[in-house]
Design an enzyme around this catalytic site. Structure first.
Site, short mmCIF file in Angstrom:
data_model
loop_
_atom_site.label_atom_id
_atom_site.label_comp_id
_atom_site.label_asym_id
_atom_site.label_seq_id
_atom_site.Cartn_x
_atom_site.Cartn_y
_atom_site.Cartn_z
N CYS A 72 53.90 110.98 17.01
CA CYS A 72 53.65 111.42 15.73
C CYS A 72 54.54 109.90 15.46
O CYS A 72 55.79 111.00 14.93
CB CYS A 72 52.84 111.99 15.04
SG CYS A 72 51.82 111.60 13.40
N CYS A 76 55.35 114.04 8.06
CA CYS A 76 54.92 115.61 8.05
C CYS A 76 56.26 117.05 8.41
O CYS A 76 56.06 116.63 9.53
CB CYS A 76 53.59 115.92 8.30
SG CYS A 76 52.39 114.55 8.65
N CYS A 79 55.07 119.45 10.75
CA CYS A 79 54.23 119.12 12.23
C CYS A 79 55.86 119.44 12.68
O CYS A 79 56.04 119.01 13.45
CB CYS A 79 53.46 118.02 11.57
SG CYS A 79 52.26 117.97 13.21
N CYS A 116 35.79 119.71 17.93
CA CYS A 116 36.29 118.63 16.91
C CYS A 116 36.95 118.54 17.96
O CYS A 116 38.24 119.24 17.85
CB CYS A 116 37.43 119.38 15.17
SG CYS A 116 38.40 117.79 14.74
N CYS A 147 32.92 116.90 14.84
CA CYS A 147 33.65 116.54 14.44
C CYS A 147 34.76 116.30 15.24
O CYS A 147 35.37 116.08 16.04
CB CYS A 147 34.03 118.16 13.90
SG CYS A 147 35.54 118.18 12.42
N CYS A 207 35.53 117.88 6.34
CA CYS A 207 36.34 118.89 5.97
C CYS A 207 37.52 118.83 6.01
O CYS A 207 37.86 118.20 6.13
CB CYS A 207 36.16 119.45 7.74
SG CYS A 207 37.29 121.24 8.14
N ARG A 277 36.73 128.17 5.80
CA ARG A 277 36.94 128.52 6.62
C ARG A 277 38.99 128.83 7.62
O ARG A 277 39.83 127.70 6.84
CB ARG A 277 37.05 126.73 7.43
CG ARG A 277 36.81 127.14 9.07
CD ARG A 277 36.24 125.86 9.63
NE ARG A 277 35.43 125.22 9.02
CZ ARG A 277 34.34 125.47 8.97
NH1 ARG A 277 33.94 126.42 10.64
NH2 ARG A 277 32.97 124.76 9.49
#
Length: 330
Positions: A72, A76, A79, A116, A147, A207, A277
């Site tokens: 990626c 972040c 991560c 998902c 999802c 979500c 969740r």
């Protein structure tokens, strides 16, 4: 105060930021790692009462597949999949549809309701979008609710996925608007809001939640909850930071289990009609206190493994839910 707030919430009157701050700063924690049990238990009882009033005795389970890992471009700080961090994760391009469907079948057979597809990166490309749309069609045929977590997609891309069977789009705010620049500089909080608003504009369920324990304050946590309430998000994933070697947050101490449980309760009070969740970090942070998540107000869990860290098996979660006298909402 808590009993008055409970009555207010049960009458569908939203609590205020000042109400939430009073709860957050209550005397259950006099100092770090020294929690007073009685006030917390009162909070848990109120949160559980609200959970039962709005969600009954059922628990929803969802599962994910890490369909594209690592590489990626974003920065972040939490991560393991960021190319700017030196972590030892396995990286790979988008996996084949057959593998995704196999994992979806396994989840379905264990009582999972939502499945998902998750990919790393700022957003997926056009060819990946088409491949994933085919996966979504097959997942829906299995009787699951599809999802997807595919990054900063625009309205046309989200509409295309919806037209191919997508039910819900997952896109975390991660933290408050104030704290967000501390954890990411390669995209903005506004970029995230645009994606969420685009998903809602095409009729997708959304979500969205965040990660706790990254150095944010209680006010940051409450501000994010209020943003989620204003956005009318359907499902709110609560993740607890798992410090991963090689990331910028690798040296942060995990939060106390009772602080994590208090976050769950506070979110149920602020968002009583939404799915709270519990996802990544519930095993690593809560440890032996993990079964208390439902008493603290949670009504949904992510089961199985996460993206780059280990979760709990379907079997273990099913046993826990049964032992607590709860039922899986299939």
């Amino acid at each position: 105060m808590l009993s008055n707030l409970a009555n207010k919430i049960l009458e569908k009157q939203p609590i205020t930021k000042s109400d939430a701050l009073i709860i957050a700063k209550s005397e259950d924690c006099s100092e770090v790692n020294n929690y007073k049990i009685s006030p917390l238990l009162e909070l848990f009882l109120v949160a559980n009462k609200i959970r039962e009033a709005f969600r009954g005795n059922s628990v929803e389970m969802c599962a994910i597949v890490n369909a594209k890992s690592g590489g990626c471009t974003e920065d972040c700080s939490y991560c393991a999949q960021s190319s700017r961090h030196s972590t030892n994760i396995t990286t790979y391009p988008l996996i084949k549809k057959e593998i995704v469907i196999e994992k979806a079948k396994e989840a379905r057979d264990k009582g999972v309701k939502r499945f998902c597809i998750v990919t790393s990166g700022r957003k997926i490309g056009r060819n990946e979008l088409k491949e994933i749309s085919l996966m979504i069609k097959e997942i829906k045929k299995l009787g699951l609710l599809p999802c997807a977590t595919l990054g900063l997609l625009n309205r046309d891309e989200l509409l295309y996925l919806k037209d191919n069977g997508l039910i819900r789009y997952h896109h975390n705010l991660e933290t408050s608007e104030r704290f967000f620049p501390e954890i990411c500089s390669s995209h903005t909080y506004y970029d995230k809001l645009k994606t969420i608003e685009a998903a809602k504009s095409v009729g997708l369920s959304v979500c969205s939640g965040g990660i706790f324990g990254m150095g944010e304050t209680w006010e940051d946590r409450i501000d994010m909850a209020l943003d989620l309430r204003n956005l009318d998000i359907d499902s709110v994933p609560i993740n607890f930071l798992i410090p991963i070697k090689g990331t910028k947050l690798s040296n942060i101490e995990p939060m106390h289990p009772f602080e994590a449980l208090k976050i769950i309760s506070l979110y149920k009070l602020i968002l009583p009609e939404k799915d709270i969740r519990i996802c990544a970090g519930r095993v690593q942070v809560l440890k032996e206190f993990h079964p208390l998540i439902f008493m603290a107000g949670a009504d949904s869990i992510l089961t199985g493994n996460y993206l780059t860290t280990i979760g709990r098996t379907y079997e273990d979660d099913l046993i826990l839910i049964d032992q607590l006298g709860l039922k899986v909402n299939k």
